[in-house]
Write a protein that holds these residues in place. Sequence first.
Motif, PDB file in Angstrom:
ATOM      1  N   HIS A 162       0.822  -1.214   0.000  1.00 51.49           N
ATOM      2  CA  HIS A 162       0.000   0.000   0.000  1.00 51.49           C
ATOM      3  C   HIS A 162       0.856   1.264   0.000  1.00 51.49           C
ATOM      4  N   PHE A 163       2.182   1.100  -0.062  1.00 50.23           N
ATOM      5  CA  PHE A 163       3.084   2.224  -0.268  1.00 50.23           C
ATOM      6  C   PHE A 163       3.681   2.220  -1.680  1.00 50.23           C
ATOM      7  N   VAL A 164       3.202   1.328  -2.524  1.00 51.16           N
ATOM      8  CA  VAL A 164       3.668   1.261  -3.915  1.00 51.16           C
ATOM      9  C   VAL A 164       2.532   1.752  -4.807  1.00 51.16           C
ATOM     10  N   PRO A 165       2.684   2.902  -5.452  1.00 51.04           N
ATOM     11  CA  PRO A 165       1.587   3.458  -6.261  1.00 51.04           C
ATOM     12  C   PRO A 165       1.342   2.649  -7.525  1.00 51.04           C
ATOM     13  N   ASP A 166       0.151   2.815  -8.096  1.00 52.56           N
ATOM     14  CA  ASP A 166      -0.191   2.109  -9.329  1.00 52.56           C
ATOM     15  C   ASP A 166       0.794   2.427 -10.446  1.00 52.56           C
ATOM     16  N   SER A 167       1.334   3.643 -10.440  1.00 51.79           N
ATOM     17  CA  SER A 167       2.269   4.034 -11.496  1.00 51.79           C
ATOM     18  C   SER A 167       3.531   3.196 -11.506  1.00 51.79           C
ATOM     19  N   ASP A 168       3.826   2.532 -10.384  1.00 50.20           N
ATOM     20  CA  ASP A 168       5.005   1.652 -10.309  1.00 50.20           C
ATOM     21  C   ASP A 168       4.655   0.192 -10.607  1.00 50.20           C
ATOM     22  N   ARG A 169       3.435  -0.057 -11.096  1.00 47.44           N
ATOM     23  CA  ARG A 169       2.998  -1.384 -11.529  1.00 47.44           C
ATOM     24  C   ARG A 169       3.245  -2.457 -10.451  1.00 47.44           C
ATOM     25  N   PRO A 170       2.619  -2.297  -9.285  1.00 45.85           N
ATOM     26  CA  PRO A 170       2.907  -3.226  -8.181  1.00 45.85           C
ATOM     27  C   PRO A 170       2.583  -4.678  -8.496  1.00 45.85           C
ATOM     28  N   ARG A 207      -7.961  12.480   5.427  1.00 41.00           N
ATOM     29  CA  ARG A 207      -7.034  13.314   6.206  1.00 41.00           C
ATOM     30  C   ARG A 207      -5.771  12.536   6.576  1.00 41.00           C
ATOM     31  N   VAL A 208      -5.926  11.244   6.896  1.00 42.56           N
ATOM     32  CA  VAL A 208      -4.754  10.405   7.185  1.00 42.56           C
ATOM     33  C   VAL A 208      -3.892  10.262   5.938  1.00 42.56           C
ATOM     34  N   GLN A 209      -4.533  10.019   4.794  1.00 43.33           N
ATOM     35  CA  GLN A 209      -3.777   9.895   3.550  1.00 43.33           C
ATOM     36  C   GLN A 209      -3.039  11.188   3.216  1.00 43.33           C
ATOM     37  N   ALA A 210      -3.630  12.328   3.538  1.00 46.09           N
ATOM     38  CA  ALA A 210      -2.977  13.610   3.291  1.00 46.09           C
ATOM     39  C   ALA A 210      -1.691  13.732   4.107  1.00 46.09           C
ATOM     40  N   ILE A 211      -1.712  13.209   5.332  1.00 47.31           N
ATOM     41  CA  ILE A 211      -0.498  13.231   6.158  1.00 47.31           C
ATOM     42  C   ILE A 211       0.580  12.364   5.521  1.00 47.31           C
ATOM     43  N   TYR A 212       0.201  11.180   5.048  1.00 49.69           N
ATOM     44  CA  TYR A 212       1.192  10.292   4.434  1.00 49.69           C
ATOM     45  C   TYR A 212       1.720  10.844   3.114  1.00 49.69           C
ATOM     46  N   ARG A 213       0.949  11.719   2.458  1.00 47.76           N
ATOM     47  CA  ARG A 213       1.459  12.328   1.226  1.00 47.76           C
ATOM     48  C   ARG A 213       2.621  13.269   1.513  1.00 47.76           C
ATOM     49  N   ARG A 214       2.796  13.646   2.757  1.00 50.67           N
ATOM     50  CA  ARG A 214       3.942  14.478   3.142  1.00 50.67           C
ATOM     51  C   ARG A 214       5.179  13.635   3.394  1.00 50.67           C
ATOM     52  N   THR A 215       5.022  12.328   3.455  1.00 54.11           N
ATOM     53  CA  THR A 215       6.149  11.433   3.738  1.00 54.11           C
ATOM     54  C   THR A 215       6.805  10.974   2.436  1.00 54.11           C
ATOM     55  N   ASP A 216       7.778  10.079   2.603  1.00 56.92           N
ATOM     56  CA  ASP A 216       8.441   9.486   1.444  1.00 56.92           C
ATOM     57  C   ASP A 216       7.609   8.368   0.834  1.00 56.92           C
ATOM     58  N   SER A 217       6.479   8.016   1.456  1.00 61.41           N
ATOM     59  CA  SER A 217       5.687   6.858   1.008  1.00 61.41           C
ATOM     60  C   SER A 217       4.194   7.143   1.120  1.00 61.41           C
ATOM     61  N   PRO A 218       3.604   7.839   0.143  1.00 59.05           N
ATOM     62  CA  PRO A 218       2.156   8.072   0.168  1.00 59.05           C
ATOM     63  C   PRO A 218       1.384   6.756   0.118  1.00 59.05           C
ATOM     64  N   LEU A 219       0.188   6.755   0.674  1.00 53.71           N
ATOM     65  CA  LEU A 219      -0.629   5.546   0.727  1.00 53.71           C
ATOM     66  C   LEU A 219      -1.350   5.294  -0.596  1.00 53.71           C
ATOM     67  N   ALA A 220      -1.431   4.026  -0.972  1.00 52.24           N
ATOM     68  CA  ALA A 220      -2.210   3.588  -2.144  1.00 52.24           C
ATOM     69  C   ALA A 220      -3.114   2.453  -1.672  1.00 52.24           C
ATOM     70  N   LEU A 221      -4.207   2.805  -1.014  1.00 52.74           N
ATOM     71  CA  LEU A 221      -5.131   1.810  -0.471  1.00 52.74           C
ATOM     72  C   LEU A 221      -5.939   1.185  -1.603  1.00 52.74           C
ATOM     73  N   ARG A 222      -6.166  -0.141  -1.521  1.00 51.01           N
ATOM     74  CA  ARG A 222      -6.805  -0.860  -2.628  1.00 51.01           C
ATOM     75  C   ARG A 222      -7.942  -1.752  -2.111  1.00 51.01           C
ATOM     76  N   PRO A 223      -8.904  -2.050  -2.996  1.00 55.30           N
ATOM     77  CA  PRO A 223      -9.993  -2.967  -2.620  1.00 55.30           C
ATOM     78  C   PRO A 223      -9.505  -4.408  -2.578  1.00 55.30           C
ATOM     79  N   ARG A 224     -10.314  -5.273  -1.981  1.00 55.18           N
ATOM     80  CA  ARG A 224      -9.922  -6.672  -1.805  1.00 55.18           C
ATOM     81  C   ARG A 224      -9.576  -7.349  -3.125  1.00 55.18           C
TER      82      ARG A 224
END
Length: 266
Positions: A162-170, A207-224
């Motif tokens: 969930h720290f690997v964005p779709d753009s990096d083809r997880p 709001r939690v995701q906004a905080i993580y966007r300030r880090t080196d690893s923004p969140l990429a939450l996904r459905p099941r």
Amino acid sequence: MEQAGWVPSSIDLDRPSAARMYDYFLGGSHNFAVDREAARSVERIYPGMSGAARANRSFLRRAVRYLLEQGVEQFLDLGSGIPTVGNVHEIAQQAAPSARVVYVDVEPVAVAHSTALLADNPLATAIQADVRDPDAVLGHDEVRRLLDPDRPIGLLMVALLHFVPDSDRPHEVVARYRDALPPGSYLAISHGSLEGVPEDALDDSERVQAIYRRTDSPLALRPRDEIAAFFAGLTVVEPGVVSLPEWRPDSDDAYISAYVGVGRKP
């Protein structure tokens, strides 16, 4: 901690790190003021964050013990984070003293502290590498030295994808690791999700995701369904890809909006 001699000089103390925030949530001490400030901001929105971190750690323990029961005695822990109580090598080597473990993380503090911790352990090591580059990870000298490519490997991706964005083809990244594993190997995943989060709590999640966007690893939450797709080509063991507290529970874990699963390579 800011003055610790082993802390790499390249650390940016003005930007929070997701790995160091996780260490804070687990009660660790290898974090800095900027990480604690960001983590406390998360806790003000979601007071259960520390419990969620401990629940995720509990899944890691259960998964490692399950793999040991299947005869797996070597582990590649991707995105391993900063070592705190209950590390993979502690769990594994308690049951199988000859178990081998390689920790992989891109976070310099995580690798520096892991290296210091493991200095006297010849069967465990830590390397700094980007898990999005499977060739670099699997071809690393320490990985090749410690892990036997002809024996099953336990590949751990716990609270990582969930720290690997779709753009990096997880999904492609996971498939490359899967294809390199020997038969009989296992993949364990835990992954954050917004499924099951009440509608009136979605604003808090943003709001939690906004905080993580300030880090080196923004969140990429996904459905099941997207999380389950990481197990393509593997046989998912019972009880399947389920919410974290439902996977072979041995305690009353806190609720956490995440799915987990373990798959075996035929």
